[in-house]
Design a protein around this motif. Structure first.
Motif, mmCIF file in Angstrom:
data_model
loop_
_atom_site.group_PDB
_atom_site.id
_atom_site.type_symbol
_atom_site.label_atom_id
_atom_site.label_comp_id
_atom_site.label_asym_id
_atom_site.label_seq_id
_atom_site.Cartn_x
_atom_site.Cartn_y
_atom_site.Cartn_z
ATOM 1 N N SER A 3 0.815 -1.223 0.000
ATOM 2 C CA SER A 3 0.000 0.000 0.000
ATOM 3 C C SER A 3 0.842 1.264 0.000
ATOM 4 C CB SER A 3 -0.944 0.018 1.202
ATOM 5 O OG SER A 3 -0.234 0.130 2.422
ATOM 6 N N LEU A 4 2.001 1.221 0.638
ATOM 7 C CA LEU A 4 2.816 2.430 0.729
ATOM 8 C C LEU A 4 3.189 2.948 -0.653
ATOM 9 C CD1 LEU A 4 4.066 4.343 2.787
ATOM 10 C CD2 LEU A 4 6.105 2.893 2.812
ATOM 11 N N GLU A 5 3.428 2.039 -1.582
ATOM 12 C CA GLU A 5 3.794 2.439 -2.936
ATOM 13 C C GLU A 5 2.651 3.169 -3.641
ATOM 14 O OE1 GLU A 5 4.319 -0.511 -1.622
ATOM 15 O OE2 GLU A 5 6.512 -0.569 -1.529
ATOM 16 N N ARG A 6 1.438 2.949 -3.178
ATOM 17 C CA ARG A 6 0.286 3.603 -3.805
ATOM 18 C C ARG A 6 0.039 5.004 -3.268
ATOM 19 N NH1 ARG A 6 -1.951 -1.524 -2.725
ATOM 20 N NH2 ARG A 6 -3.444 -0.661 -1.232
ATOM 21 N N PHE A 7 0.677 5.361 -2.164
ATOM 22 C CA PHE A 7 0.561 6.719 -1.640
ATOM 23 C C PHE A 7 1.565 7.608 -2.380
ATOM 24 C CE2 PHE A 7 -1.625 4.589 1.774
ATOM 25 C CZ PHE A 7 -2.508 5.540 2.261
ATOM 26 N N VAL A 8 1.097 8.257 -3.410
ATOM 27 C CA VAL A 8 1.963 9.082 -4.252
ATOM 28 C C VAL A 8 1.529 10.541 -4.167
ATOM 29 C CG1 VAL A 8 2.464 7.179 -5.811
ATOM 30 C CG2 VAL A 8 0.504 8.652 -6.262
ATOM 31 N N LEU A 63 0.178 14.540 6.351
ATOM 32 C CA LEU A 63 0.900 14.770 5.097
ATOM 33 C C LEU A 63 -0.071 14.597 3.941
ATOM 34 C CD1 LEU A 63 4.031 12.686 6.138
ATOM 35 C CD2 LEU A 63 3.820 15.186 6.181
ATOM 36 N N GLY A 64 -0.935 15.594 3.765
ATOM 37 C CA GLY A 64 -2.009 15.494 2.784
ATOM 38 C C GLY A 64 -1.571 15.531 1.339
ATOM 39 N N GLY A 65 -0.277 15.755 1.080
ATOM 40 C CA GLY A 65 0.212 15.804 -0.289
ATOM 41 C C GLY A 65 0.422 14.439 -0.918
ATOM 42 N N SER A 66 0.327 13.373 -0.115
ATOM 43 C CA SER A 66 0.422 12.003 -0.632
ATOM 44 C C SER A 66 -0.895 11.303 -0.369
ATOM 45 C CB SER A 66 1.557 11.225 0.051
ATOM 46 O OG SER A 66 2.826 11.689 -0.342
ATOM 47 N N ARG A 67 -1.516 10.780 -1.430
ATOM 48 C CA ARG A 67 -2.784 10.067 -1.288
ATOM 49 C C ARG A 67 -2.756 8.811 -2.157
ATOM 50 N NH1 ARG A 67 -6.790 13.357 0.883
ATOM 51 N NH2 ARG A 67 -7.789 11.344 1.348
ATOM 52 N N CYS A 68 -3.683 7.899 -1.866
ATOM 53 C CA CYS A 68 -3.726 6.653 -2.631
ATOM 54 C C CYS A 68 -5.096 6.403 -3.246
ATOM 55 C CB CYS A 68 -3.302 5.473 -1.760
ATOM 56 S SG CYS A 68 -4.508 5.031 -0.498
ATOM 57 N N GLY A 69 -5.954 7.428 -3.252
ATOM 58 C CA GLY A 69 -7.247 7.277 -3.877
ATOM 59 C C GLY A 69 -8.370 6.908 -2.943
ATOM 60 N N ASP A 70 -8.083 6.729 -1.644
ATOM 61 C CA ASP A 70 -9.143 6.454 -0.680
ATOM 62 C C ASP A 70 -9.178 7.561 0.369
ATOM 63 O OD1 ASP A 70 -7.037 5.903 1.055
ATOM 64 O OD2 ASP A 70 -7.284 3.732 0.944
ATOM 65 N N ARG A 71 -9.756 7.290 1.528
ATOM 66 C CA ARG A 71 -9.948 8.331 2.539
ATOM 67 C C ARG A 71 -8.780 8.453 3.509
ATOM 68 N NH1 ARG A 71 -13.555 7.583 6.085
ATOM 69 N NH2 ARG A 71 -13.859 5.338 5.831
ATOM 70 N N ARG A 72 -7.720 7.709 3.282
ATOM 71 C CA ARG A 72 -6.581 7.752 4.204
ATOM 72 C C ARG A 72 -5.654 8.934 3.905
ATOM 73 N NH1 ARG A 72 -4.315 1.699 3.811
ATOM 74 N NH2 ARG A 72 -4.857 2.041 1.621
ATOM 75 N N VAL A 73 -5.193 9.562 4.980
ATOM 76 C CA VAL A 73 -4.234 10.663 4.881
ATOM 77 C C VAL A 73 -2.996 10.275 5.691
ATOM 78 C CG1 VAL A 73 -3.786 13.111 5.295
ATOM 79 C CG2 VAL A 73 -6.107 12.342 4.717
ATOM 80 N N PRO A 74 -1.819 10.182 5.081
ATOM 81 C CA PRO A 74 -0.618 9.828 5.836
ATOM 82 C C PRO A 74 -0.309 10.873 6.906
ATOM 83 C CG PRO A 74 -0.229 9.687 3.471
ATOM 84 C CD PRO A 74 -1.533 10.393 3.654
ATOM 85 N N ALA A 75 0.400 10.458 7.920
ATOM 86 C CA ALA A 75 0.780 11.366 9.004
ATOM 87 C C ALA A 75 2.010 10.816 9.715
ATOM 88 C CB ALA A 75 -0.373 11.530 9.994
#
Length: 220
Positions: free
Chosen positions: A100-105, A173-185
């Protein structure tokens, strides 16, 4: 670190030394001289960083040198972070399922100006948004003409200025997303920086939204 005392080129040199000491050249398949040559074109741009004042302890820094996952993978750079005066290495939370991490672009708005390395100017960790719904925080930041940080940029911020990450003042870190509702932090767990994620509609009192003024590439 104020607008009268700040020396952008000296700060750039410090950040390059930090990355070399942390083993970034080996992660990149380069020797230290080759790694230095990769980022050297950015040195002159560092001298043009916007005037402060900047205080890392208060969550504002002039710039960070960002090395992208194209050069050094997130799974290897996150363990090279620590808290200020800490020794426990940072880590990627298990909530990232395999692959999944690879999909957070980077989003289109937060796209890097160069695929390998660049400078991120005028960073704020965004504690004013602690307790705010992430979606609302991201909207306010966009209205201000600022840009959300990506995963690589958040790691760079903690790497170069670990004093920015403190209890109850962590950041999404809202600048990386993967197409769902998750926001990295990135927040603190087990006495170390942790890269995880939270839902875009769920506020947290200890989690703000990091942003920056601009991204700048050199003639690499």
């Amino acid at each position: 670190m104020t607008d009268t005392a700040f020396d952008g080129e000296a700060e750039f040199d410090r950040q390059v030394r930090t990355l070399i000491e942390l083993g970034y050249p080996a992660l990149s398949g380069l020797d230290p001289d080759q790694f230095g040559a990769l980022v050297a074109p950015l040195r002159a741009r560092a001298a043009t960083a916007p005037a402060g004042p900047y205080e890392p302890e208060s969550g504002r820094v002039p710039f960070v040198l960002v090395v992208t996952r194209n050069v050094a993978p997130v799974e290897e750079t996150m363990p090279r972070t620590t808290l200020h005066r800490g020794r426990t290495p940072g880590f990627v939370d298990r909530s990232f399922e395999p692959g999944s991490l690879e999909r957070f672009v980077a989003t289109e708005e937060a796209g890097p100006p160069h695929p390998d390395a660049y400078l991120l100017f005028d960073i704020e960790r965004g504690e004013e948004f602690c307790g705010a719904v992430p979606n609302d925080a991201m909207k306010v930041i966009a209205e201000r003409g600022r840009t959300l940080l990506t995963i690589e940029e958040g790691i760079a911020l903690v790497t170069h200025f670990p004093q920015v990450l403190v209890k109850n003042k962590c950041f999404s870190l809202g600048g990386s997303r993967c197409g769902d509702r998750r926001v990295p932090a990135i927040w603190i767990s087990q006495k170390a920086p942790k890269l995880g994620w939270c839902w875009e509609g769920n506020p947290h009192t200890w989690l703000g939204m990091a942003s920056a003024g601009s991204r700048v590439a050199g003639d690499i």
